[in-house]
Design a protein around this motif. Structure first.
Motif, PDB file in Angstrom:
ATOM      1  N   LEU A 233       0.813  -1.221   0.000  1.00 32.74           N
ATOM      2  CA  LEU A 233       0.000   0.000   0.000  1.00 32.74           C
ATOM      3  C   LEU A 233       0.843   1.266   0.000  1.00 32.74           C
ATOM      4  CD1 LEU A 233      -2.722  -1.061   2.607  1.00 32.74           C
ATOM      5  CD2 LEU A 233      -3.052  -0.714   0.149  1.00 32.74           C
ATOM      6  N   ARG A 234       2.164   1.113   0.112  1.00 32.81           N
ATOM      7  CA  ARG A 234       3.088   2.247   0.199  1.00 32.81           C
ATOM      8  C   ARG A 234       2.800   3.111   1.426  1.00 32.81           C
ATOM      9  NH1 ARG A 234       2.329   0.698  -4.836  1.00 32.81           N
ATOM     10  NH2 ARG A 234       4.060   0.679  -6.317  1.00 32.81           N
ATOM     11  N   TRP A 235       2.471   2.417   2.515  1.00 33.98           N
ATOM     12  CA  TRP A 235       2.265   3.099   3.794  1.00 33.98           C
ATOM     13  C   TRP A 235       3.588   3.329   4.516  1.00 33.98           C
ATOM     14  CZ3 TRP A 235      -2.698   0.787   6.506  1.00 33.98           C
ATOM     15  CH2 TRP A 235      -3.837   1.209   5.785  1.00 33.98           C
ATOM     16  N   VAL A 236       4.628   2.642   4.073  1.00 35.51           N
ATOM     17  CA  VAL A 236       5.975   2.844   4.608  1.00 35.51           C
ATOM     18  C   VAL A 236       6.946   2.805   3.439  1.00 35.51           C
ATOM     19  CG1 VAL A 236       5.547   1.872   6.910  1.00 35.51           C
ATOM     20  CG2 VAL A 236       6.219   0.353   5.035  1.00 35.51           C
ATOM     21  N   PRO A 237       8.133   3.382   3.587  1.00 30.92           N
ATOM     22  CA  PRO A 237       9.136   3.301   2.519  1.00 30.92           C
ATOM     23  C   PRO A 237       9.500   1.854   2.223  1.00 30.92           C
ATOM     24  CG  PRO A 237       9.731   4.971   4.140  1.00 30.92           C
ATOM     25  CD  PRO A 237       8.584   4.211   4.721  1.00 30.92           C
ATOM     26  N   ILE A 238       9.923   1.583   1.016  1.00 32.18           N
ATOM     27  CA  ILE A 238      10.247   0.223   0.603  1.00 32.18           C
ATOM     28  C   ILE A 238      11.366  -0.377   1.439  1.00 32.18           C
ATOM     29  CG2 ILE A 238      11.934   0.888  -1.142  1.00 32.18           C
ATOM     30  CD1 ILE A 238       9.304  -1.950  -1.341  1.00 32.18           C
TER      31      ILE A 238
END
Length: 302
Positions: A233-238
């Protein structure tokens, strides 16, 4: 789940008392795992330039997963113990038949340990077997380790889990004079984290699960499913790790959404091959992948 560590042999037990009151941790140096747990609400910001997820994004994911799966039946009894607004897609029979009695905090902690690195079915069998084999936690503490291992063998990692359980019971008895964790209900979240992190083998995810399920507090455990979906979900950096993901999501997700969202993401991660990052390793579920609402949201976020 958190990796269990071996504990020292039990020392000579003290005469128990009948009180269940708070006491400070031993003065021993806390482990690295304890530090991970304790830092969840301090002044540090793991990703100061990463503003997501927003409350609206969290609510949208909750609503999409609820529409897709309904609320997971295995978590309804825990939801009913919390002061949360009614939620749709629950069967009336499931709600009316739910046991509203709260299990003890110690029962919850031990059952969480038994759930590590195994299936839900096997962990439930192991806990039921342990409780039927030993009438009290005092009898577990006094029993030979091999007998405890035999009782929980169906849950896997029996020697390691036995060592952890007996170590916790021994430490609690030495510290409190009895085997009771009910005093934690009167403490703040950070005080609870400090208390539980004093026990060897108890890491941040176990603490977070006890907080959320057994103490009805607002916390957001991060297991492999939650961790992978947070990245999807791109809620945190990869490049985020589990520790920083836990810190970040607990800051960003509104308290009133944490329980429902965590249960739904965990459930979704078990069936959606794409969101969980398992690819073809998981059997295809006709209700996920192409129709997965989270994949649509992640595409829109690019």
């Amino acid at each position: 789940m958190t990796k269990l560590t071996k504990t020292q042999k039990s020392r000579k037990r003290k005469k128990p008392d009948n009180q269940c009151s708070p006491s400070p941790c031993p003065s021993s140096k806390p482990s690295k795992k304890a530090n991970v747990t304790l830092s969840s609400s301090n002044g540090s910001e793991p990703f100061p330039d990463f503003s997501g997820p927003s409350p609206d994004q969290c609510r949208a994911v909750r609503d999409d997963l609820l529409a897709l799966h309904g609320f997971p039946k295995e978590f309804i009894k825990y939801r009913n113990q919390r002061s949360l607004s009614p939620i749709g897609h629950e069967d009336d029979d499931d709600i009316s038949g739910t046991d509203s009695c709260k299990e003890s905090v110690l029962d919850g902690l031990i059952s969480t340990i038994l759930s590590q690195n195994t299936t839900e079915v096997n962990s439930l069998k192991a806990f039921a077997s342990l409780k039927s084999s030993f009438p009290t936690w005092e009898s577990v503490l006094a029993a030979d380790a091999k007998l405890v291992e035999d009782a929980i063998r169906c849950g896997g990692l029996a020697p390691t889990k036995t060592s952890c359980i007996k170590g916790i019971l021994s430490s609690l008895f030495q510290k409190k004079g009895n085997l009771c964790l009910e005093y934690l209900r009167e403490l703040s979240i950070e005080e609870i984290k400090r208390e539980l992190s004093c026990f060897r083998g108890i890491g941040p995810k176990t603490v977070a699960c006890v907080l959320m399920f057994h103490l009805q507090r607002d916390d957001f455990p991060v297991d492999t499913h939650v961790f992978q979906i947070a990245k999807t979900l791109r809620w945190v950096p990869i490049a985020a790790d589990v520790k920083k993901t836990y810190l970040h999501l607990n800051r960003r997700i509104p308290d009133e959404l944490k329980f429902d969202l965590n249960c739904l993401i965990y459930t979704h991660g078990k069936v959606c091959r794409e969101c969980s990052g398992k690819g073809s390793d998981k059997p295809k579920n006709e209700h996920c992948d192409k129709l997965c609402p989270l994949l649509r949201q992640s595409s829109n976020a690019i």
